[in-house]
Write a protein that holds these residues in place. Structure first.
Motif, PDB file in Angstrom:
ATOM      1  N   ARG A 210     -20.501 -22.843   6.835  1.00 46.57           N
ATOM      2  CA  ARG A 210     -20.374 -22.838   8.295  1.00 46.57           C
ATOM      3  C   ARG A 210     -19.371 -23.879   8.770  1.00 46.57           C
ATOM      4  O   ARG A 210     -18.634 -23.663   9.736  1.00 46.57           O
ATOM      5  CB  ARG A 210     -21.738 -23.079   8.939  1.00 46.57           C
ATOM      6  N   ASP A 213     -15.934 -22.434   8.245  1.00 44.14           N
ATOM      7  CA  ASP A 213     -15.670 -21.422   9.264  1.00 44.14           C
ATOM      8  C   ASP A 213     -15.314 -22.068  10.602  1.00 44.14           C
ATOM      9  O   ASP A 213     -14.388 -21.629  11.298  1.00 44.14           O
ATOM     10  CB  ASP A 213     -16.899 -20.534   9.414  1.00 44.14           C
ATOM     11  N   ARG A 240      -9.094 -22.145   4.697  1.00 46.63           N
ATOM     12  CA  ARG A 240      -9.076 -20.742   4.266  1.00 46.63           C
ATOM     13  C   ARG A 240      -9.083 -20.621   2.748  1.00 46.63           C
ATOM     14  O   ARG A 240      -9.695 -19.696   2.186  1.00 46.63           O
ATOM     15  CB  ARG A 240      -7.859 -20.036   4.851  1.00 46.63           C
ATOM     16  N   LEU A 243     -12.621 -21.147   1.736  1.00 45.00           N
ATOM     17  CA  LEU A 243     -13.452 -20.002   2.107  1.00 45.00           C
ATOM     18  C   LEU A 243     -13.237 -18.822   1.166  1.00 45.00           C
ATOM     19  O   LEU A 243     -14.198 -18.142   0.782  1.00 45.00           O
ATOM     20  CB  LEU A 243     -13.138 -19.591   3.548  1.00 45.00           C
ATOM     21  N   ARG A 247     -16.205 -17.048  -1.076  1.00 42.62           N
ATOM     22  CA  ARG A 247     -16.639 -15.796  -0.458  1.00 42.62           C
ATOM     23  C   ARG A 247     -17.607 -15.018  -1.338  1.00 42.62           C
ATOM     24  O   ARG A 247     -18.687 -14.609  -0.893  1.00 42.62           O
ATOM     25  CB  ARG A 247     -15.416 -14.947  -0.135  1.00 42.62           C
ATOM     26  N   ALA A 527     -20.112 -15.361  12.377  1.00 44.14           N
ATOM     27  CA  ALA A 527     -18.658 -15.296  12.331  1.00 44.14           C
ATOM     28  C   ALA A 527     -18.069 -15.834  13.610  1.00 44.14           C
ATOM     29  O   ALA A 527     -18.630 -15.713  14.683  1.00 44.14           O
ATOM     30  CB  ALA A 527     -18.206 -13.846  12.118  1.00 44.14           C
ATOM     31  N   SER A 528     -16.908 -16.441  13.492  1.00 44.06           N
ATOM     32  CA  SER A 528     -16.193 -16.915  14.666  1.00 44.06           C
ATOM     33  C   SER A 528     -15.544 -15.739  15.346  1.00 44.06           C
ATOM     34  O   SER A 528     -14.881 -14.924  14.727  1.00 44.06           O
ATOM     35  CB  SER A 528     -15.127 -17.946  14.264  1.00 44.06           C
TER      36      SER A 528
END
Length: 733
Positions: A210, A213, A240, A243, A247, A527-528
């Motif tokens: 989180r 994100d 990124r 992330l 994932r 999710a943003s």
């Protein structure tokens, strides 16, 4: 995999994936410390005399500076990841004082599942339920738990565990549509997820993901100065990259948590949960239909229905009646509804309804003159009637800008008000006018067909010289009848033309006929959500002063546009507001099958709607500010409302859909004013038209025939059968 063994296997699989996520975090930290370790080795080697020489000295300085830069960058990224506000779903918090029975049911369910109880309960305008972690410092301290569960050990461990437990978010339609037993069965696997959430490794992995994100969202925010843009670019690249590395492990971790929760919940109301899942699908279908067909027209009118959850019950009850399922539903509705677990269900329904309007339409947080609640009993008059009349007024304003005649010559003074015949005359092609079949059992009416042909031929001649949709050079050319002794139209002789316009909220809205019956899923609460690009809102209004004209009572004076007697209106020969004569590039395929006049009118309506939305945006929506403002519900400070609407219900309408909706609205206005029809609310289809208590049918195909081919025959036959007189003026707003 069943029973306790299945729960343990799912929890172990989730924990192993969580450890994999944490190992990626540790590797990233090791990479950041690697230049510092090399610098330490070089410095120690120089101080002990093992690495002498000028080359080693230069290398020591270069590696030391590089290590310092990498450490500063890593510290900055770590600080942003740790301090950024994670995405939180907009909800309405349910205090324990306002729903003690609901909290008691959830705690009993947690005790039966042998898991910690959720720290709080919140409602969301969605057909889903989930657990949401709000333990981040930016979200404030969680509410103190007053009731310790039976799993507490010595030393008050239960209080610490419940203080960090996630929040249970429940979809508000579930509370109103489901029975108490069904709601408990549906919430069982959700509440069971608090057990794996309390595992330290899983909780740490979730916090890390989180945080990444939220860091990506921070890096995506617009920056003006070059230094900030460079820093955000580096932050976004690192976040990124991490992330993408996490994932796969994060997805498998959540699958393991869900599997463990499902296995644990099988011991509680398993048979009833199978039946309750059917009600979940029904609730989603009814909620989606209610929002897109019923609530959306009201929101665009500046009114928000204050009892959406009650409406979804009515919609699903109507669906069961139409599908001949009333017997099964009747026995089910005899049980206690889950909304009885709330002390004041009406207050909660109103708060959730306002939140739904903000999320799906972008309305303001507080009620006002242009944003007020509306009850279901007031919906036909306050929403349906005003929606149709506002659309009809907009249609006639665009016809004014196109230079279309208002009435044929020879009519009585003061009777040249807005009529449906004006629209039919303009959209009817010459071929369709000469070959249109008469209504069954009726003879041709010379008083109505002669002006239709004359006006169509005159306007077609003007379009031949100036192009489709272009106003004629001579302002009176489009209104001058042909040399035909029978071309005069008989006077209307109706007092409706002199009725004053009804005051409206002044907010643009869609017509009631909408071809979209579904909307995309709401998405993931974790999710943003990027801001929605509203192209219509970004279009600036077209400037240009008009010329004021008196009202209709002076037949020899120029007249104002319909719907706004005091507004400036450009003369026919000199248009101050340009109206596009060709459809937009995106609508070319959609308008390919329509007539030239229909395409020009659709383009004018699209442009007029864009101008109205751009002008109404400052009054109807909050301008972006530096900090999130108040929102509906006690937890307004938890989420940022600067990008509303977060979840728009429908894509922009095409030009043909806009034209069809406006013509339908004009037909409905004529039906109400000349044939005694009444506006009504259909729970599944939204605004509807009633004749003698029965819903009017077969209107849409007739309107489409006029729009696509320019043939008014089916529509005229439909109106003749119901006694609608298109030549009589109608009342607009």
């Amino acid at each position: 995999m069943t029973g306790i063994g299945g729960v343990e296997m799912g929890a172990q699989a989730a924990r192993s994936r969580a450890l994999a996520v944490l190992r990626i975090r540790s590797r990233a930290l090791a990479v950041a410390l690697l230049p510092a370790a090399a610098a330490v080795i070089l410095l120690v080697g120089g101080s002990t005399g093992h690495l002498p020489g000028g080359g080693w000295d230069v290398l020591r300085w270069v590696v030391s500076v590089l290590a310092l830069c990498v450490l500063l960058a890593a510290a900055g990224v770590a600080l942003v990841v740790a301090r950024s506000r994670p995405a939180v779903t907009p909800t309405v918090t349910v205090a324990e004082e306002s729903a003690p029975d609901l909290y008691r049911m959830v705690r009993d369910l947690a005790d039966r599942l042998d898991v910690p109880a959720p720290s709080a309960i919140a409602l969301t305008p969605d057909c889903d339920s989930w657990l949401e972690d709000r333990t981040h410092p930016a979200h404030g301290p969680p509410p103190a738990e007053k009731h310790h569960d039976d799993l507490a050990g010595p030393g008050g461990a239960a209080h610490r565990r419940s203080a960090t437990a996630p929040v249970l978010v429940i979809g508000s339609p579930f509370l109103w549509w489901m029975r108490v037993g069904e709601l408990r069965a549906v919430l069982a696997p959700v509440v069971a997820g608090t057990g794996p959430s309390a595992q330290p490794d899983i909780a740490a992995a979730r916090r890390f993901i989180r945080g990444l994100d939220a860091a990506v969202a921070v890096a995506s925010a617009g920056r003006r100065d070059p230094l900030s843009r460079v820093a955000c670019a580096g932050l976004g690249w690192a976040s990124r990259l991490l992330l993408r590395s996490c994932r796969g492990h994060a997805a498998e971790m959540e699958r393991g948590v869900a599997a463990a929760a499902a296995e644990r919940a099988q011991a509680v109301d398993y048979g009833l949960r199978i039946v309750a899942q059917e009600q979940v699908g029904l609730a989603y279908a009814g909620w989606d239909r209610l929002l897109t067909r019923v609530a959306l027209p009201a929101w665009r009118m500046g009114r928000w229905p204050s009892r959406l959850d009650v409406g979804v019950v009515a919609a699903l009850t109507e669906l069961s009646r139409r599908d001949r399922l009333a017997e099964g539903f009747a026995s089910r509705l005899g049980e206690r509804p889950a909304c009885d677990l709330l002390e004041e269900p009406g207050v909660m329904d109103e708060a959730v309804s306002l939140l739904a309007a903000r999320l799906f339409h972008g309305g303001p947080a507080e009620t006002g003159a242009d944003w007020s609640p509306v009850g279901w009993e007031e919906y036909p008059e306050e929403v349906v009637d005003r929606t149709w009349r506002t659309d009809a007024a907009r249609l006639h304003r665009v016809l004014d800008t196109l230079g279309v005649r208002r009435a044929a010559e020879g009519t009585a003074p003061g009777t040249d008000g807005p009529t449906l015949a004006r629209v039919l005359d303009h959209l009817t092609t010459p071929d369709a006018a000469s070959t249109a079949p008469d209504a069954p059992g009726t003879a041709p009416d010379a008083a109505s067909t002669a002006p239709l042909t004359a006006g169509s031929d005159a306007h077609a001649a003007a379009e031949t010289q100036n192009g489709p949709g272009t106003p004629p050079a001579d302002p009176d050319a489009a209104r001058r009848p042909a040399d035909d002794p029978g071309a005069s139209r008989r006077p209307y002789g109706d007092s409706d033309a002199s009725r004053p316009p009804v005051d409206g909220p002044g907010v643009s809205h869609p017509a009631f006929a909408d071809s979209y019956a579904s909307r995309p899923p709401y998405g993931d609460s974790e999710a943003s959500r990027p801001p929605v690009d509203d192209s219509a809102a970004s279009r600036p209004p077209v400037d240009g002063p008009g010329v004021s004209h008196p009202a209709y009572d002076d037949p020899d004076a120029p007249q104002p546009p319909y719907g706004d007697p005091g507004a400036p209106h450009p003369s026919y020969g000199d248009h101050a507001i340009p109206v596009p004569t060709a459809p937009a590039e995106d609508d070319e395929d959609d308008l390919a099958d329509t007539t030239a006049r229909g395409a020009a009118l659709a383009a004018g309506l699209t442009a007029q709607l864009a101008r109205e939305e751009a002008e109404a945006r400052p009054a109807g929506a909050r301008a972006p500010s530096s900090a999130p403002g108040p929102a509906a519900g006690p937890d307004a400070a938890l989420w940022d409302d600067r990008a509303l609407p977060l979840l728009p219900l429908q894509p922009p309408r095409t030009g043909r859909e806009i034209l069809t909706a406006h013509i339908t609205a004009m037909v409905c206005c004529a039906a109400m004013d000349t044939a005694g029809a009444a506006p009504a609310l259909d729970w599944l289809d939204g605004p509807s038209l009633l004749f003698d208590g029965a819903r009017a049918a077969d209107l849409a195909p007739s309107v489409l025939s006029l729009v696509e081919t320019g043939d008014p025959g089916p529509l005229r036959a439909w109106m003749t059968e119901l006694g609608i007189r298109p030549e009589k003026p109608v009342r607009l707003v």
